[in-house]
Design a protein around this motif. Structure first.
Motif, PDB file in Angstrom:
ATOM      1  N   ASN A 249      64.855  46.057  76.390  1.00  0.00           N
ATOM      2  CA  ASN A 249      63.622  46.847  76.328  1.00  0.00           C
ATOM      3  C   ASN A 249      63.608  47.772  75.115  1.00  0.00           C
ATOM      4  O   ASN A 249      62.589  47.925  74.438  1.00  0.00           O
ATOM      5  N   GLU A 250      64.759  48.397  74.826  1.00  0.00           N
ATOM      6  CA  GLU A 250      64.834  49.328  73.706  1.00  0.00           C
ATOM      7  C   GLU A 250      64.687  48.598  72.374  1.00  0.00           C
ATOM      8  O   GLU A 250      64.003  49.078  71.459  1.00  0.00           O
ATOM      9  N   ILE A 251      65.326  47.448  72.260  1.00  0.00           N
ATOM     10  CA  ILE A 251      65.230  46.678  71.008  1.00  0.00           C
ATOM     11  C   ILE A 251      63.842  46.047  70.900  1.00  0.00           C
ATOM     12  O   ILE A 251      63.291  45.911  69.808  1.00  0.00           O
ATOM     13  N   GLY A 252      63.276  45.621  72.048  1.00  0.00           N
ATOM     14  CA  GLY A 252      61.949  45.012  72.048  1.00  0.00           C
ATOM     15  C   GLY A 252      61.974  43.504  71.930  1.00  0.00           C
ATOM     16  O   GLY A 252      61.005  42.899  71.449  1.00  0.00           O
ATOM     17  N   TRP A 253      63.082  42.868  72.368  1.00  0.00           N
ATOM     18  CA  TRP A 253      63.168  41.405  72.281  1.00  0.00           C
ATOM     19  C   TRP A 253      61.995  40.760  73.019  1.00  0.00           C
ATOM     20  O   TRP A 253      61.665  41.135  74.151  1.00  0.00           O
ATOM     21  N   GLY A 254      61.384  39.758  72.421  1.00  0.00           N
ATOM     22  CA  GLY A 254      60.283  39.033  73.049  1.00  0.00           C
ATOM     23  C   GLY A 254      60.797  38.003  74.040  1.00  0.00           C
ATOM     24  O   GLY A 254      61.879  37.439  73.860  1.00  0.00           O
ATOM     25  N   ASN A 255      60.016  37.741  75.082  1.00  0.00           N
ATOM     26  CA  ASN A 255      60.422  36.769  76.094  1.00  0.00           C
ATOM     27  C   ASN A 255      60.276  35.333  75.611  1.00  0.00           C
ATOM     28  O   ASN A 255      60.978  34.444  76.068  1.00  0.00           O
ATOM     29  N   SER A 256      59.359  35.092  74.708  1.00  0.00           N
ATOM     30  CA  SER A 256      59.135  33.732  74.195  1.00  0.00           C
ATOM     31  C   SER A 256      59.253  33.754  72.679  1.00  0.00           C
ATOM     32  O   SER A 256      58.273  33.577  71.952  1.00  0.00           O
ATOM     33  N   SER A 257      60.460  33.984  72.207  1.00  0.00           N
ATOM     34  CA  SER A 257      60.675  34.038  70.755  1.00  0.00           C
ATOM     35  C   SER A 257      62.093  33.612  70.436  1.00  0.00           C
ATOM     36  O   SER A 257      62.980  33.651  71.293  1.00  0.00           O
ATOM     37  N   THR A 258      62.299  33.189  69.180  1.00  0.00           N
ATOM     38  CA  THR A 258      63.641  32.924  68.686  1.00  0.00           C
ATOM     39  C   THR A 258      64.272  34.258  68.309  1.00  0.00           C
ATOM     40  O   THR A 258      63.754  34.986  67.465  1.00  0.00           O
ATOM     41  N   ARG A 259      65.387  34.575  68.948  1.00  0.00           N
ATOM     42  CA  ARG A 259      66.022  35.872  68.745  1.00  0.00           C
ATOM     43  C   ARG A 259      67.180  35.739  67.764  1.00  0.00           C
ATOM     44  O   ARG A 259      68.152  35.027  68.031  1.00  0.00           O
ATOM     45  N   LEU A 260      67.078  36.430  66.634  1.00  0.00           N
ATOM     46  CA  LEU A 260      68.124  36.420  65.613  1.00  0.00           C
ATOM     47  C   LEU A 260      68.723  37.810  65.499  1.00  0.00           C
ATOM     48  O   LEU A 260      68.007  38.810  65.461  1.00  0.00           O
ATOM     49  N   LEU A 261      70.061  37.867  65.444  1.00  0.00           N
ATOM     50  CA  LEU A 261      70.763  39.138  65.251  1.00  0.00           C
ATOM     51  C   LEU A 261      71.602  39.014  63.982  1.00  0.00           C
ATOM     52  O   LEU A 261      72.551  38.227  63.937  1.00  0.00           O
ATOM     53  N   VAL A 262      71.232  39.761  62.933  1.00  0.00           N
ATOM     54  CA  VAL A 262      71.953  39.706  61.659  1.00  0.00           C
ATOM     55  C   VAL A 262      72.958  40.861  61.622  1.00  0.00           C
ATOM     56  O   VAL A 262      72.579  42.029  61.741  1.00  0.00           O
ATOM     57  N   LEU A 263      74.241  40.521  61.485  1.00  0.00           N
ATOM     58  CA  LEU A 263      75.295  41.535  61.369  1.00  0.00           C
ATOM     59  C   LEU A 263      75.769  41.554  59.919  1.00  0.00           C
ATOM     60  O   LEU A 263      76.342  40.581  59.434  1.00  0.00           O
TER      61      LEU A 263
END
Length: 765
Positions: A249-263
């Motif tokens: 919820n805090e990050i705001g990830w979408g329920n129908s989306s490709t989720r990418l995390l860049v480190l």
């Protein structure tokens, strides 16, 4: 490709039919049709009322279809429930639907697999959420300046591909405890070495910007960030990844989306256990702990493990991209191998290539489709194959590479090992929220078309259920012929005693002269004519019954294909038993990766036989015909002596065997044992030793000379004896003469005993 898929499907179907027609029915405790079909996928039940003979157990009705037909059971009387597959939701593939079907129901026979198609096609314009997680330790100072400028560029590039992209930002350093960070009060507030440089206080992880489509907003928020610092080179990367994953919820990830995390980082990472250096003993609990957008448990919870990170990223459908410096490439490449759907890119010294790096990684990730399942119910297994290159072999996950926007098909095979309550699990491509719901139940009862009326087959004392009698209360027996309390119970009970010992082995009740077995402690059944068997007490390996590679049947392991051993703990392979390309020198069998030697052979590879001797005499006739073309086997030498290979040599260093041929000549040869039994290489000396004829002249001359010599020896001996005797007498004579001179008398002379005077003699001459 479609033709290839159809052909492969047909082959699988035909193979499956072959398996079921050839499969055995391993019966356990079988009294009813339901017991039968629970026993295995190859079991069927004959429901014809007169199928069993008088006194024959009902278990005879349970066998393979082929055996039942052979025994005379008609096809219409065979109960063999199939698997059921029902699509519940099966919408066609189109935007935004990317998987087909969406929900199915499976009703499975225990042990019988069912295969269905699962299709995936990536939707064009699928939303992308990218959360940029940056290391703000002091060594990343130059990189931060470039990141402050990249927000809009990165968002524009993603939008070109998907048409719908959002971007967010977070940062991390490390735990603010020794030995990770200098805990001096001033140093905590200004950890940077340059006092004139803008520097923010040390921190673990902080969430800066939730996912947004506003590139200017990203640029503004990142521009406010300052560099920070810590002491040791490894950073708190895993702490930050965990919070970015679980704080949806805090990050705001979408329920129908490709989720990418860049480190983005230039150093390694601390992992579970390192927190002990700062006296942090409480493990990471994988929950969101952001207070005022900062990780509040940074100094309370240990770092998460790599396994926790991999599991949580997969659970949240997040695909990580590790943007690291060249010196860290190997470290993060190894980490990437442990995290499905992850990528590694190498940053330039000041991170000015980060946009290209992220876009290349995104294209690689989206071109790879990996289909997995979530936690499976107990006793359920799932395997995948695909129509992609390299996907033909069954695997625990389906995989296709170089996929763009075309449809790919995975074949999903679901197997229920035992009867279970109705349950469900999810299947879907990694990185996507869409999942197929698979509802699974098991067919563990028969559905025979029976009447509820008393039947003559049961003596009018019961009804027929799937061919067998279900007796009315107070009646027992195969045909309900026994009434409770009847006489002669002793003779009936005697039929339940094996070797006249314990009734039903103490594991069942004797009912009408037959054992009805109890349940075991594990919930299974004792079974057998005298309840002597159960399927819960077989040999274990690695604390698993039958090593997890077989089934326990009546106290013994029946191994799956490809395994062997008393506990099914050995994969079938001859490699450990091979030497010089042969298995056990062809003198034994390879069992459980060890040679079991035969016919007296010993050793690791059955090389030697302490009790065996070289068959020199037995091989003499073969050696004669092979090397010299003579002997009793002369006419059929190759047939009689095929077990020997021979060489003729000029000289033998050592002769093992020396045998006479039919002409009395000595043959010398060596025998070297070859692989197998009674198989030798024979090296034969070229020349035989044959006896010469008799020399008459030598024999006659030798005989005469011997006679003359013997005669001469006899004469010499006689002469010597006579000489010795004369010498002895001479010495005696000499001794007497010497005595005479000393005494004046001759000891040899004796006077006459009587003197006679002649009266006529006057003494005159």
């Amino acid at each position: 490709m479609l033709q290839s898929l159809c052909l492969r499907s047909l082959l699988l179907l035909l193979m499956g039919r072959h398996v079921y027609t050839q499969e055995q029915c391993l019966k356990a405790s079988v009294n009813t049709c339901g017991d039968c079909i629970k026993s295995g996928p190859g079991c069927a039940w004959c429901k014809h009322v007169n199928f069993t003979k008088t006194g024959e157990q009902e278990a005879a009705r349970c066998d393979t279809v082929a055996v039942l037909k052979e025994k005379g059971c008609a096809s219409t009387d065979i109960e063999n429930p199939p698997n059921d597959f029902v699509p519940i939701a099966n919408k066609p593939l189109n935007n935004p639907v990317q998987i087909k079907p969406q929900e199915v129901k499976l009703n499975l026979r225990p042990g019988r697999p069912h295969t269905f198609d699962f299709e995936f096609k990536r939707a064009e314009g699928y939303p992308v959420d990218l959360y940029y997680l940056m290391d703000l330790s002091y060594s990343m100072k130059d990189d931060l300046e470039n990141v402050k400028k990249l927000g809009k560029d990165l968002l524009d590039e993603l939008t070109k591909i998907t048409g719908n992209a959002r971007i967010g930002f977070g940062s991390f350093v490390d735990k603010t405890l020794l030995p990770f960070t200098d805990t001096n009060v001033d140093k905590l507030q200004r950890p940077c070495p340059d006092k004139n440089e803008p520097c923010q206080p040390a921190f673990g992880f902080q969430h800066v910007l939730s996912l947004t489509k506003n590139g200017d907003r990203f640029k503004t928020m990142v521009a406010r960030q300052n560099i920070s610092g810590n002491l040791d080179p490894p950073e708190g990367s895993l702490d930050a990844i965990m919070q970015a994953a679980v704080c949806e919820n805090e990050i705001g990830w979408g329920n129908s989306s490709t989720r990418l995390l860049v480190l983005a980082t230039d150093d390694g990472f601390h992992m579970a256990g390192d927190g002990k250096l700062a006296a942090i003993l409480e493990p990471n609990k994988e929950t969101c702990q952001l207070v005022n957008n900062k990780y509040s448990k940074s100094n309370v919870w240990d770092y998460p493990s790599v396994g926790q990170i991999a599991r949580k990223l997969e659970e949240k459908n997040i695909q990580p991209i590790f943007a690291v410096t060249k010196k860290m490439e190997t470290v993060y490449t190894e980490l990437s191998k442990l995290i499905p759907k992850s990528a590694v890119g190498v940053l330039s010294e000041d991170s000015n290539n980060v946009v290209k790096l992220i876009m290349d990684a995104y294209k690689n990730l989206t071109s790879e489709v990996i289909v997995v399942h979530d936690t499976l119910p107990d006793f359920i297994s799932v395997k995948y194959t695909s129509n992609c290159k390299g996907g033909e072999k069954p695997s625990d996950r389906g995989k296709c590479d170089n996929v763009k926007f075309e449809k790919v098909t995975f074949r999903v095979t679901v197997t229920a090992e035992k009867c279970i309550k109705p349950q469900s699990f999810l299947i879907g491509p990694l990185g996507f929220s869409e999942k197929l719901k698979v509802n699974v139940s098991t067919r563990c009862e028969c559905e025979c078309d029976d009447t509820n009326a008393p039947h003559p087959h049961c003596g009018g004392n019961g009804k027929v259920v799937c061919g067998g009698c279900r007796c009315n209360p107070g009646f027992l027996g195969q045909h309900c012929e026994c009434k409770l309390g009847q006489k002669d119970e002793a003779s009936l009970k005697a039929q339940c005693r094996k070797d006249n010992v314990t009734e039903c082995e103490g594991k069942g009740d004797c009912v009408c002269g037959r054992c009805q077995c109890h349940l075991t402690e594990g919930g299974g059944n004792f079974y057998g004519e005298f309840c002597e068997c159960d399927d819960e007490h077989c040999e274990k390996f690695d604390n698993k019954q039958c090593a997890g590679h077989g089934k326990c049947k009546c106290g013994k392991c029946e191994c799956d294909a490809g395994y062997e051993g008393t506990a099914c703990h050995c994969a079938k392979s001859d490699e450990s038993c091979k030497i010089d390309g042969t298995v056990c020198h062809k003198r034994g069998k390879c069992v459980c990766n060890q040679c079991e030697c035969e016919r007296g052979y010993k050793g690791l590879y059955c090389k030697t036989c302490p009790t065996c001797q070289r068959p020199c005499q037995q091989s003499g006739s073969c050696v004669e015909c092979l090397a010299f073309g003579t002997g009793p086997f002369e006419k059929n030498c190759s047939l009689s002596c095929g077990h020997l290979k021979h060489n003729t040599v000029e000289k033998l260093i050592k002769s093992d065997c020396r045998v006479k041929d039919k002409e009395g000549c000595w043959m010398s040869f060596t025998m070297t044992e070859l692989d197998g039994f009674d198989n030798y290489l024979v090296n034969v000396l070229k020349d035989r030793e044959c006896p010469e004829g008799p020399n008459i002249a030598a024999i006659v001359g030798g005989s005469l000379a011997a006679v003359a010599l013997i005669g001469l020896l006899i004469l010499l001996i006689v002469k010597a004896l006579l000489y010795a005797s004369d010498l002895r007498e001479w010495r005696r004579f000499e001794k007497d003469r010497k005595h005479e001179k000393m005494s004046g008398t001759n000891p040899l002379f004796k006077d006459a005993t009587t003197t006679v005077q002649n009266p006529t003699f006057s003494g005159d001459s």
